[in-house]
Design a protein around this motif. Structure first.
Motif, PDB file in Angstrom:
ATOM      1  N   THR A 332       0.834  -1.195   0.000  1.00 34.03           N
ATOM      2  CA  THR A 332       0.000   0.000   0.000  1.00 34.03           C
ATOM      3  C   THR A 332       0.873   1.250   0.000  1.00 34.03           C
ATOM      4  O   THR A 332       2.013   1.236   0.481  1.00 34.03           O
ATOM      5  N   MET A 333       0.309   2.319  -0.542  1.00 30.65           N
ATOM      6  CA  MET A 333       0.956   3.632  -0.501  1.00 30.65           C
ATOM      7  C   MET A 333      -0.033   4.660   0.014  1.00 30.65           C
ATOM      8  O   MET A 333      -1.245   4.501  -0.162  1.00 30.65           O
ATOM      9  N   LEU A 334       0.499   5.726   0.609  1.00 28.72           N
ATOM     10  CA  LEU A 334      -0.355   6.849   0.993  1.00 28.72           C
ATOM     11  C   LEU A 334       0.445   8.139   1.013  1.00 28.72           C
ATOM     12  O   LEU A 334       1.682   8.133   0.985  1.00 28.72           O
ATOM     13  N   SER A 335      -0.295   9.226   1.071  1.00 27.65           N
ATOM     14  CA  SER A 335       0.297  10.552   1.231  1.00 27.65           C
ATOM     15  C   SER A 335       0.175  10.938   2.707  1.00 27.65           C
ATOM     16  O   SER A 335      -0.939  11.148   3.194  1.00 27.65           O
ATOM     17  N   PRO A 336       1.281  11.041   3.461  1.00 30.19           N
ATOM     18  CA  PRO A 336       1.194  11.404   4.878  1.00 30.19           C
ATOM     19  C   PRO A 336       0.499  12.740   5.117  1.00 30.19           C
ATOM     20  O   PRO A 336      -0.194  12.902   6.123  1.00 30.19           O
ATOM     21  N   THR A 337       0.657  13.692   4.209  1.00 29.17           N
ATOM     22  CA  THR A 337       0.025  15.000   4.418  1.00 29.17           C
ATOM     23  C   THR A 337      -1.494  14.914   4.360  1.00 29.17           C
ATOM     24  O   THR A 337      -2.193  15.768   4.913  1.00 29.17           O
ATOM     25  N   LYS A 338      -2.026  13.867   3.723  1.00 28.25           N
ATOM     26  CA  LYS A 338      -3.477  13.711   3.605  1.00 28.25           C
ATOM     27  C   LYS A 338      -4.045  12.681   4.576  1.00 28.25           C
ATOM     28  O   LYS A 338      -5.268  12.577   4.715  1.00 28.25           O
TER      29      LYS A 338
END
Length: 389
Positions: A332-338
């Motif tokens: 999985t990937m994500l944007s930490p700022t979001k």
């Protein structure tokens, strides 16, 4: 066999299992009752008191995995973190926290502690000297996280422990990113070890839980707070977690291997500006990580070049899931700022070095070739769209 030191996979599989005395089944039976007898019994059991049969059994396994005397299992990682902190802090006390840490912990500290008259300060960095500069006469706890979320900074556990003991301060660590497979902070002298068991212990993205481990004396104190806060876990989830931990050693080592290969691959991509992974020799704390970790973990982060749209990149992934949380068997990937650090202000994120272009990558157990092909095609799609825009 009870007095013989067991290997980690043996602990994962067997320690703390309940014997099925009725049907002789191979797995622990599940006891779902929320009401137990109180007359003529050795233990008066109640779920909120963390002493149902399944809760007690799992806690033995968790303590064994972290080389501590005792453990408690909670309904979430934040339940574990908040209960642990409130067990050792009261009005007039002060806590020093590492600058680079999970956004949920940061949010709890800045929105809740002042209500109770508890003071706090964050370090400028994550070295021992950074911690030392923030210690005050009323400091009661130092809190660290290594590897940190999401930049994979590495903190010198031995150095922080020596500093804490010199000043008679309790040390607490969030060991979620490493898992007990890759790191055992209690062996380095850390007093309290925390986990979001939702992550590597659960490992299948279907369990929410938290863990606190430490000496029996420390855990007795945590227990007194825990029974008031009520953050216990249902026995069905306890049973599922015990089942999941059986494969944790195998899963995490496969994820370690994938992360090392992926970090090397991304480090050589022209579209990637920077890779954060302690297993890379270019990581500033690589040697320190080698000295205190058994494996470098299944987590990494990387920054795409500014001309690549992160949202478009996520949209064009086909195998890797743009998804919150981490440590499942699927990548999985994500944007930490979001997501994980969305509750922090842009200014505070900037202080930590968390950019909008940063992507946190949790490696699963898929074949590396399939993962790299997915990244390649997503990047190509984004570049084509940019050219034709």
């Amino acid at each position: 066999m009870d007095n013989v030191k067991k290997g980690v996979n043996t602990i994962c599989t067997h320690t703390g299992e309940l014997e099925d005395k009725t049907f002789k089944g191979a797995v622990s039976p599940l006891y779902m009752s929320t009401s137990y007898a109180f007359e003529d019994v050795d233990v008066k059991r109640y779920p909120r008191y963390f002493n149902t049969p399944n809760q007690e059994a799992l806690c033995k396994k968790l303590a064994a995995l972290e080389h501590t005397e005792a453990a408690l299992i909670f309904g979430s990682g934040m339940a574990a973190i908040s209960t642990a902190l409130m067990s050792f802090l009261q009005a007039g006390d002060h806590i020093v926290l590492q600058q680079t840490l999970y956004g949920g912990t940061y949010n709890f500290v800045v929105t809740q502690l002042e209500k109770y008259g508890i003071q706090y300060s964050f370090t400028e960095g994550w070295t021992v000297a950074d911690f030392q500069r923030e210690i005050r006469p009323n400091t009661k706890v130092v809190y660290l996280e290594t590897p940190s979320n999401p930049l994979l900074t590495i903190t010198d556990m031995t150095g922080v422990v020596e500093l804490s003991r010199k000043n008679k301060i309790l040390s607490i660590i969030d060991n979620t990113f490493a898992s007990p497979i890759n790191q055992n902070p209690h062996d380095f002298g850390v007093d309290v070890v925390l986990h979001s068991a939702t992550k590597y212990m659960g490992g299948h993205s279907d369990i929410c839980a938290g863990v606190v481990t430490g000496s029996q004396e420390i855990m007795d104190q945590v227990f007194q707070t825990a029974i008031c806060f009520g953050g216990s876990l249902s026995d069905y989830t306890v049973w599922l977690l015990e089942r999941s931990i059986k494969t944790m050693g195998i899963r995490v080592r496969a994820q370690n291997e994938n992360a090392m290969k992926m970090a090397t691959y991304l480090d050589n991509k022209s579209e990637v500006e920077k890779v954060y992974y302690p297993g890379l020799e270019t990581h500033p704390d690589h040697e320190l990580a080698k000295s205190q970790m058994n494996g470098f973990g299944g987590m990494l982060s990387f920054e795409l070049n500014p001309d690549i749209d992160v949202s478009l990149f996520f949209q064009h992934l086909k195998l890797i899931k743009p998804s919150m949380s981490l440590a499942g068997i699927e990548s999985t990937m994500l944007s930490p700022t979001k997501t994980s650090h969305a509750l922090m202000s842009p200014e505070d994120r900037k202080k930590q070095g968390i950019k909008d272009s940063l992507i946190r990558f949790s490696l699963g157990i898929e074949e590396m070739d399939d993962l790299t092909k997915d990244i390649e095609q997503a990047l190509e799609q984004v570049k084509n769209l940019t050219v034709h825009a």
